[in-house]
Motif scaffolding. Structure first.
Motif, mmCIF file in Angstrom:
data_model
loop_
_atom_site.group_PDB
_atom_site.id
_atom_site.type_symbol
_atom_site.label_atom_id
_atom_site.label_comp_id
_atom_site.label_asym_id
_atom_site.label_seq_id
_atom_site.Cartn_x
_atom_site.Cartn_y
_atom_site.Cartn_z
ATOM 1 N N SER A 483 0.841 -1.184 0.132
ATOM 2 C CA SER A 483 0.063 -0.138 -0.173
ATOM 3 C C SER A 483 0.936 1.227 -0.017
ATOM 4 C CB SER A 483 -0.946 0.143 1.321
ATOM 5 O OG SER A 483 0.135 0.002 2.398
ATOM 6 N N GLY A 484 2.087 1.134 0.389
ATOM 7 C CA GLY A 484 3.055 2.227 0.519
ATOM 8 C C GLY A 484 4.236 2.147 -0.322
ATOM 9 N N LYS A 485 4.680 3.273 -1.013
ATOM 10 C CA LYS A 485 5.814 3.019 -1.922
ATOM 11 C C LYS A 485 7.169 2.671 -1.125
ATOM 12 C CE LYS A 485 5.510 7.522 -3.467
ATOM 13 N NZ LYS A 485 4.697 8.320 -2.436
ATOM 14 N N ASN A 486 7.477 3.169 -0.002
ATOM 15 C CA ASN A 486 8.752 2.624 0.671
ATOM 16 C C ASN A 486 8.538 1.388 1.209
ATOM 17 O OD1 ASN A 486 9.268 5.500 0.416
ATOM 18 N ND2 ASN A 486 10.186 5.795 2.465
ATOM 19 N N THR A 487 7.431 1.035 1.603
ATOM 20 C CA THR A 487 7.130 -0.465 1.959
ATOM 21 C C THR A 487 7.533 -1.544 0.683
ATOM 22 O OG1 THR A 487 5.631 0.098 3.593
ATOM 23 C CG2 THR A 487 5.661 -2.360 2.847
#
Length: 550
Positions: A483-487
């Motif tokens: 759901s997140g770009k960094n993850t």
């Protein structure tokens, strides 16, 4: 209607219909995208390619079918963008060869000319893949040609042609597993159907002018960039198409090399080549009037364009873009690369690239853009790094049209491959084949991962993707989704065993905030303590992160 022959005027009208219909449906073609990220550009590439052919015909009213087809084909060869655009340009180049020397064509000759398009398109691709525009066009040409009889009209031929185009397009997912998995048909084949439909409409006399043809945005002139006290420093970018005239001399004996010498005497960045009786030229000069007067001795202009480069220089400086000028003496080797994002362009410039062409995913440069870049590099041999699999074919086409240097295409398919290859380029041995071999070895040792946001739900490579998720992928393989770009980036690095590499480069896109970038650096330095972590503010579109492992 029962048309028995077509001439140059009808061919031009049909091509215009094809371009208008494709332009009206280009987003539909773009959306036939295998990958669930906003990088579908087949419709745009094909539209810009065929528009270049139409533009080449816009000021020419000759009835000769041979001349009209040749002029359109040359325009498409120069304007070709992306693999689909190059293949489209080669189809029409083959058609032009099949119509060489004829004023009109009946259905039999037209069918044979379309067969020449098949051969030309297939020969342009080193490893033709069935289930693409190549197959769709080939199947339709074979079917329509097999149904020609003594009473077949051009309209009936096109009906058969279109019928098989549609049937062949429906079969493409059976030939390409990647299309079947994505639940789409081939985008290039779909684009060609719109072209054929528009050509048929024009042939039938139907009105296609109401189709919404996209307009090229006109930039407002920045009058402050050149005021009453300014001095002309950069000259004028001068381009034209010149039709050689029999009444002004024998076109067959036109001295192209002498013509280039004249242009180099009065300017620089010269590109000039000839296709039949058409001469295409580009020069940077402070005396465009003198150039036009001189060139008019040989013929008449079909198109001209003159732009004050002081304004262009101001725009480039304002947008922090890099455009080199040819100021150094001629050297043995030069470098041209393609990149999107001002930070990535700066990175390649710092590595020693002479020219960095603005382009990449969703913004493929044309063959003419690359030829212009070659002309700015004053070198005997030029290494070209496309850095995108969809630009390699265009680069090869540009190389085949350029004569003032030896052009070598290094087949870099990603920014990571291009970065590694350029940074380790060694020309000391002066053996081109050895240099290219070493560059290919370097490319083979680099892994490039991408993080980008999904635009639709999909299930691919065992990974469930929801719209607005961030996916991590390498090439055509999706490895993870989050759901997140960094993850997504951290998970991707683990999937790729980043700890096994000596250097990790993270190129941050235009939508990455400073806080997000700082967090990536913190996470990576903790997770990969022995590894050198390099953060680059690439400011590229589409791709939130480019992960380069060396």
């Amino acid at each position: 209607m029962n048309t028995r022959t077509i001439d140059g005027a009808m061919f031009a009208h049909m091509l215009k219909g094809g371009a208008a219909t494709l332009n009206a449906n280009r987003q539909v073609v773009n959306d036939l995208n295998v990958f669930p990220i906003p990088d579908g550009d087949t419709g745009d590439n094909m539209s810009m390619t065929i528009d270049s052919g139409v533009a080449a015909l816009s000021n020419d009213t000759r009835d000769s079918l041979s001349e009209a087809a040749s002029l359109a084909a040359k325009g498409m060869l120069l304007g070709a963008r992306g693999n689909s655009g190059v293949i489209l340009s080669r189809i029409f180049s083959g058609i032009s060869r099949g119509l060489e020397g004829v004023e009109t064509a009946d259905v039999t000759l037209l069918g044979k000319a379309l067969e020449s398009g098949v051969n030309e398109a297939y020969s342009a691709v080193s490893n033709p893949v069935e289930g693409t525009i190549l197959t769709v066009y080939k199947d339709a040409v074979k079917y329509a040609g097999s149904r020609i009889s003594g009473d077949t009209s051009i309209e009936v031929f096109f009906d058969d042609f279109l019928r098989e185009l549609r049937r062949s397009l429906d079969r493409t997912p059976k030939l390409l597993d990647v299309l079947k998995k994505a639940g789409v048909v081939d985008s290039g084949g779909a684009g060609f159907i719109y072209i054929a439909e528009g050509m048929k409409m024009a042939l039938n006399g139907e009105d296609f002018s109401s189709e919404p043809v996209p307009q090229v945005p006109v930039k407002a002139v920045d009058f402050s960039a050149f005021d009453e006290n300014s001095v002309l420093e950069y000259g004028y970018c001068t381009e034209f198409l010149l039709r050689l005239q029999n009444r002004k001399g024998n076109p067959d004996s036109f001295d192209l090399e002498g013509f280039k010498r004249y242009l180099n005497d009065v300017g620089d960045s010269v590109v000039a080549f000839r296709e039949g009786s058409i001469v295409k030229a580009h020069v940077h000069t402070k005396r465009p009037g003198d150039v036009l007067n001189h060139c008019q001795k040989y013929g008449e202009f079909l198109t001209t364009k003159i732009e004050n480069m002081s304004l262009q220089h101001h725009e480039l400086h304002t947008e922090d873009r890099f455009t080199p000028r040819m100021t150094k003496p001629r050297k043995p080797y030069g470098i041209v690369s393609v990149a999107a994002g001002s930070g990535i362009r700066e990175m390649f410039t710092s590595l020693g690239c002479d020219v960095v062409v603005d382009g990449g995913q969703c913004m493929n440069p044309s063959a003419e853009d690359l030829i212009s870049a070659f002309s700015q590099v004053n070198a005997d041999r030029i290494f070209v790094y496309p850095n995108n699999s969809n630009i390699i074919l265009t680069a090869r086409q540009a190389a085949s049209l350029y004569e003032d240097a030896e052009i070598y295409i290094i087949p870099s398919k990603t920014i990571g491959e291009g970065y590694a290859a350029v940074s380790m380029l060694d020309t000391e041995c002066d053996d081109v084949e050895q240099i290219i071999s070493e560059q290919k070895e370097i490319i083979a040792g680099v892994v490039t991962g991408i993080v980008s946001q999904a635009v639709r739900d999909t299930e691919q490579d065992g990974v469930s993707v929801h719209k607005d998720d961030y996916i991590g992928f390498v090439g055509d393989s999706i490895l993870n989704s989050a759901s997140g770009k960094n993850t997504a980036l951290l998970e991707l690095s683990r999937k790729l065993n980043a700890a096994d590499y000596d250097i990790i480069l993270v190129v941050c896109g235009e939508n990455v905030t400073p806080d997000e970038s700082d967090e990536v650096y913190r996470q990576f330095t903790e997770a990969y303590k022995p590894t050198e972590i390099i953060m680059i503010d690439g400011r590229q579109p589409v791709y939130d992160y480019i992960l380069i492992l060396e």
